[in-house]
Design a protein around this motif. Sequence first.
Motif, short mmCIF file in Angstrom:
data_model
loop_
_atom_site.label_atom_id
_atom_site.label_comp_id
_atom_site.label_asym_id
_atom_site.label_seq_id
_atom_site.Cartn_x
_atom_site.Cartn_y
_atom_site.Cartn_z
N ILE A 273 0.79 -1.14 -0.18
CA ILE A 273 0.17 0.09 0.00
C ILE A 273 0.81 1.21 -0.06
O ILE A 273 0.34 2.44 -0.33
CB ILE A 273 -1.06 0.19 1.15
CG1 ILE A 273 -0.32 0.30 2.48
CG2 ILE A 273 -1.93 -1.13 1.20
CD1 ILE A 273 -1.34 0.25 3.75
N PHE A 274 2.06 0.98 0.27
CA PHE A 274 3.10 2.21 0.33
C PHE A 274 4.21 1.83 -0.57
O PHE A 274 4.57 0.46 -0.45
CB PHE A 274 3.61 2.73 1.80
CG PHE A 274 2.28 3.37 2.44
CD1 PHE A 274 1.89 4.58 2.18
CD2 PHE A 274 1.64 2.70 3.43
CE1 PHE A 274 0.86 5.28 2.64
CE2 PHE A 274 0.65 3.23 4.16
CZ PHE A 274 0.39 4.36 3.88
N VAL A 285 5.79 -2.47 -9.06
CA VAL A 285 5.33 -2.13 -7.86
C VAL A 285 3.80 -2.08 -8.13
O VAL A 285 3.26 -1.52 -9.02
CB VAL A 285 5.62 -0.87 -7.23
CG1 VAL A 285 4.82 -0.66 -5.84
CG2 VAL A 285 6.97 -0.90 -6.84
N PRO A 287 -0.20 -1.50 -6.60
CA PRO A 287 -0.74 -1.00 -5.31
C PRO A 287 -1.96 -1.72 -4.82
O PRO A 287 -2.75 -1.96 -5.81
CB PRO A 287 -1.19 0.38 -5.99
CG PRO A 287 -1.62 0.19 -7.69
CD PRO A 287 -0.47 -0.92 -7.82
N ASP A 317 -6.18 3.90 -8.01
CA ASP A 317 -6.24 2.64 -8.75
C ASP A 317 -5.81 1.46 -8.09
O ASP A 317 -5.69 0.51 -8.80
CB ASP A 317 -5.28 2.55 -9.96
CG ASP A 317 -6.07 3.44 -11.22
OD1 ASP A 317 -7.14 3.92 -11.22
OD2 ASP A 317 -5.29 3.99 -12.44
N ARG B 274 -0.09 7.05 -0.21
CA ARG B 274 -0.49 5.89 -0.54
C ARG B 274 -0.12 5.39 -2.19
O ARG B 274 -0.08 6.25 -2.93
CB ARG B 274 -1.89 5.69 -0.66
CG ARG B 274 -2.49 5.09 0.86
CD ARG B 274 -2.12 3.87 1.47
NE ARG B 274 -3.05 2.89 0.44
CZ ARG B 274 -4.20 2.36 0.44
NH1 ARG B 274 -5.21 3.03 1.28
NH2 ARG B 274 -4.81 1.95 -0.64
N LEU B 275 0.22 4.32 -2.50
CA LEU B 275 0.52 3.87 -3.73
C LEU B 275 -0.94 3.82 -4.57
O LEU B 275 -1.89 3.26 -4.08
CB LEU B 275 0.99 2.36 -4.00
CG LEU B 275 2.59 2.49 -3.48
CD1 LEU B 275 2.93 1.02 -3.38
CD2 LEU B 275 3.46 3.32 -4.57
N THR B 276 -1.21 4.74 -5.52
CA THR B 276 -2.28 4.69 -6.22
C THR B 276 -2.29 4.31 -7.83
O THR B 276 -3.33 4.15 -8.46
CB THR B 276 -2.85 6.30 -6.29
OG1 THR B 276 -1.87 7.17 -6.72
CG2 THR B 276 -3.43 6.59 -4.88
N LYS B 277 -1.28 4.10 -8.21
CA LYS B 277 -0.94 3.27 -9.52
C LYS B 277 0.00 2.46 -9.64
O LYS B 277 1.18 2.54 -8.78
CB LYS B 277 -0.61 4.79 -10.41
CG LYS B 277 -1.51 5.98 -10.76
CD LYS B 277 -2.49 5.40 -11.80
CE LYS B 277 -2.16 5.58 -12.90
NZ LYS B 277 -3.18 5.31 -14.14
N PRO B 278 0.07 1.46 -10.45
CA PRO B 278 1.12 0.58 -10.75
C PRO B 278 2.42 1.31 -11.01
O PRO B 278 2.39 2.44 -11.73
CB PRO B 278 0.53 -0.23 -11.69
CG PRO B 278 -0.77 -0.38 -11.72
CD PRO B 278 -1.04 1.19 -11.37
N LEU B 279 3.56 0.69 -10.76
CA LEU B 279 4.91 1.35 -11.10
C LEU B 279 5.74 0.45 -11.71
O LEU B 279 5.69 -0.77 -11.55
CB LEU B 279 5.73 1.96 -9.82
CG LEU B 279 4.93 2.87 -9.01
CD1 LEU B 279 5.71 3.14 -7.75
CD2 LEU B 279 4.57 4.27 -9.71
N GLU B 290 -0.16 1.69 -16.47
CA GLU B 290 -1.60 1.08 -16.32
C GLU B 290 -1.48 -0.37 -15.95
O GLU B 290 -0.51 -1.02 -15.81
CB GLU B 290 -2.21 1.20 -17.58
CG GLU B 290 -2.41 2.68 -17.81
CD GLU B 290 -3.29 3.67 -17.13
OE1 GLU B 290 -4.08 3.18 -16.47
OE2 GLU B 290 -2.98 4.54 -16.81
N TRP B 291 -2.50 -0.94 -15.32
CA TRP B 291 -2.51 -2.32 -14.78
C TRP B 291 -2.17 -3.17 -15.78
O TRP B 291 -1.35 -4.02 -15.43
CB TRP B 291 -4.11 -2.54 -14.31
CG TRP B 291 -4.31 -2.08 -12.71
CD1 TRP B 291 -4.85 -0.96 -12.18
CD2 TRP B 291 -3.58 -2.78 -11.44
NE1 TRP B 291 -4.67 -1.05 -10.85
CE2 TRP B 291 -4.10 -2.13 -10.51
CE3 TRP B 291 -2.66 -3.96 -11.59
CZ2 TRP B 291 -3.58 -2.29 -9.04
CZ3 TRP B 291 -2.41 -4.19 -10.22
CH2 TRP B 291 -2.74 -3.46 -9.01
N ALA B 294 1.42 -3.23 -16.55
CA ALA B 294 2.24 -3.86 -15.15
C ALA B 294 2.08 -5.29 -15.01
O ALA B 294 3.04 -6.15 -14.78
CB ALA B 294 1.96 -3.06 -14.02
#
Lengths: 529, 345
Positions: A273-274, A285, A287, A317, B274-279, B290-291, B294
């Motif tokens: 989550i982080f 990574v 999320p 997302d 918070r992570l809000t997008k795939p990296l 985008e999902w 990734a």
Amino acid sequence: MTNSVADIGEASCILAIGTNTTQAHPVLALNVKRAAAKGAKLIVANPKEIVLCEHADIFLQHKPGTDVALLMGMMKVIVDENLQNDSFINERTENFEEFKESLKKFTLDYVEEITGVPGENAAEAARMYAAAGTASILYAMGITQHTHGTDNVLAIANLAMLTGNIGKPGTGVNPLRGQNNVQGACDMGGLPNVYPGYQRVDNPDAKAKFEKAWGVKLDDKIGLTHTVVFDKALEGEIKALYMVGENPVLSEADAGHTRKAMEKMDFIVVQDIFLTESAKFADVVLPGASFAEKDGTVTNTERRVQRTYKAIEPVGDAKPDWWITSQLAKRMGGKGFDYNSPEDIFEELSSLTPSYGGISYERIKEQGLQWPCPDSGHPGTPILHSEKFPSASGKGKFVPLEYRESDELPDDEYPLILTTDRSLFHYHTSTMTRKVEGLNRLNSEELLNINPADAEKYGISDGDMVQAVSRRGEVNVKAKVTDICPPGVVSMTFHFAESPTNELTNAAIDPVAKIPETKVCAIKVQKVG
Amino acid sequence: MEKVKLTIDGLEISADKDKTILQAALENDIYIPHLCYHPDLEKVAVCRVCMVDVAGRGLTISCRAPVEEGLVVKTDSEELKKVRKVPVQLLFANHKTDCITCGKNDDCELQRIAKYLGLEADELNRLRFAEMDDPIDDSNPFFDRDPNKCVYCGICIRTCSELQNINAIDFSNRGYSTRVSTFGGGPIVESRCESCGECVVRCPVGALLPKTTEQPAREVKSVCTYCGVGCGILLGVRGHKIVSVRGDGENIVNRGSLCVKGRYGFGFINSPERLTKPLIRKNGELVEAEWDEALDFAAEKLKSCKSDEVAVFASAKCTNEDNYVIQKFSRAVLGTNSVDHCARL
């Protein structure tokens, strides 16, 4: 836990060993403190004079890593003074004579020499525990995180069996689990040797059962444990890692080793989550949704499977972890990952996990159920082992024990023992709690607790920045001069990335449990500047 | 439990034998004003507001008087009105009355009592001193202590000693100078207070208030995400945010109790970090993706590994369902039993 959280109040004696309960399990500690206030005897055994000692009848301040000697000494007193529960030993256990033989060497003098606890105090604690009628033992990582952690746990089990303090209310061998769903992650087979429900991967029947259910051929070779994965990565054998919700760069013993291993791996997928310290090593990574953003179940320290409900949509997302893993599986050609909801998954897992077999979302809508709960009419099991033990003979086996020293003891160069601890205000590597401003204010930095005598010896004053050095690494940290720690022992939490305590700790592992010895390593401290 | 029958204001009610008159009345939806009584705590009978008239006995403190078969109780009379008014007037004597902006407005026992007694302004102000103006202790990051609103019921003190066994606060001084105080009188954050907030939850007035008093629009059952005890919580939701946490009194594990992390440690959920997008790592940097991209990339790379070259870490912070799927993925798709998690750390 063999017994339940509420059941602690039924005990007339509580032995809390290797658990800093008020800091690490604060709400469970309420039950302990309330029981003590109502007259239950409380024995606290801990290298540090923790807050719980304020409520204790006896405080045994043993040296880190000497639990086996302390417990064996107490058991010798019980046997010598004929305080054991003979009928329980005869009816419910085996191997008692061999075990009794192994007690011989643990005279109070010998125990005092090893543990530093005055023999008479250990004897008094033994009498108090044996005479109680109902006595409960609570323990946590202070018992398990040793190269002889398995011996420590066996010593506790021996003590409970010796006095018949298991299988009935107010008794038990009660490990306090650390993470909100560490029990469930184990139950679900998040372990290299077992499928869900502790069905062994090298048991052909279990393998056949899961092959049929999942429609694939499975491997019967036991996999690698957490600690060994990093060793194998450095050796070049493990090349890729898929890591969900974990931060080993701060949590793993000998973290420098872990960092090198993560650098060496070819491909790392992190799902979290982080963007944790460990996620920074990732190639991809993903999320994940937080607990508040998905439906599901978690299993607590007393084996209670409880329902959690989705409160808000995942941020941005982010997606629920089960969805992400299923997507990966499907994109790799995996079959049987077309789940529409967590309830779909729960139905599958409960059909394959006998101890969860009688649990359904409908049944735990309001209140959780404690496993084993084998069928839909079963009320769950608040107390384990009430009639028999889960061994071939149904009996509990006494295990003779020897005292074994910790892997790394202090010497002239590294004269202090470092033991790790927890703060009430932070959680594990603080991935979550450091994001909460108020918790950061209540505990803003790592502290190295050091006894005034040691502080004087090394010219350290309260609040000084010191450098703590072990054979594996060095960490700068603020000193707190306090007699909570006895001379020769210092303690740190591992909540702060700025002072990463596990750079110092020893990754030597227990041969059975493969748990690293984060509770004992040798360090030196020196004032910075 | 054996039951007894008694009459309150002519209404015959039945109550468990171990109840007090006040408890029996409240359980039967008969309001008797009270301040220092709390169902979780020992009865100390210090506020004198719960006075009733028991036939043959006269004025009786209802929070402490056990029910008995055949008791005849009156909760209202001219005499009761009179004796109740004085202690309430005294409580108002130096109470700060900024009710409309007080976080306890509409949920305040003192307001409720004043309303029940029908106090008029002149009655209210009869014994009124100059308004107290003690400094607010805002040292704790999660709650404030406003001595100007304290009614000296002692509920916070008893909560801290009887329920929490922490003893961070007690009464200090005497008479009009009486205060709820830490040892030595310093700010609460420097005391032995563990910030569990159990006193804040029980304070009947606005003397102890959370820093944020916004109310959630709805509440959702859950289980605390920190340690392994598994305390039941109610997540307070407003819009798309978690704005509060309450202990779930129905939950058998914690019976409503929470620690500082459980009650106040929810801010990470809506943290901007918070992570809000795939990296995906591109040219050494993790960049948003985008999902599909990734997931396809991760799947392709994992697929290129042999079974004994890959390991999986499940998570003690994820649900049973998540963990089941993760180990199934490891065993059935990656073909390895090298799946473990941080149980040992």
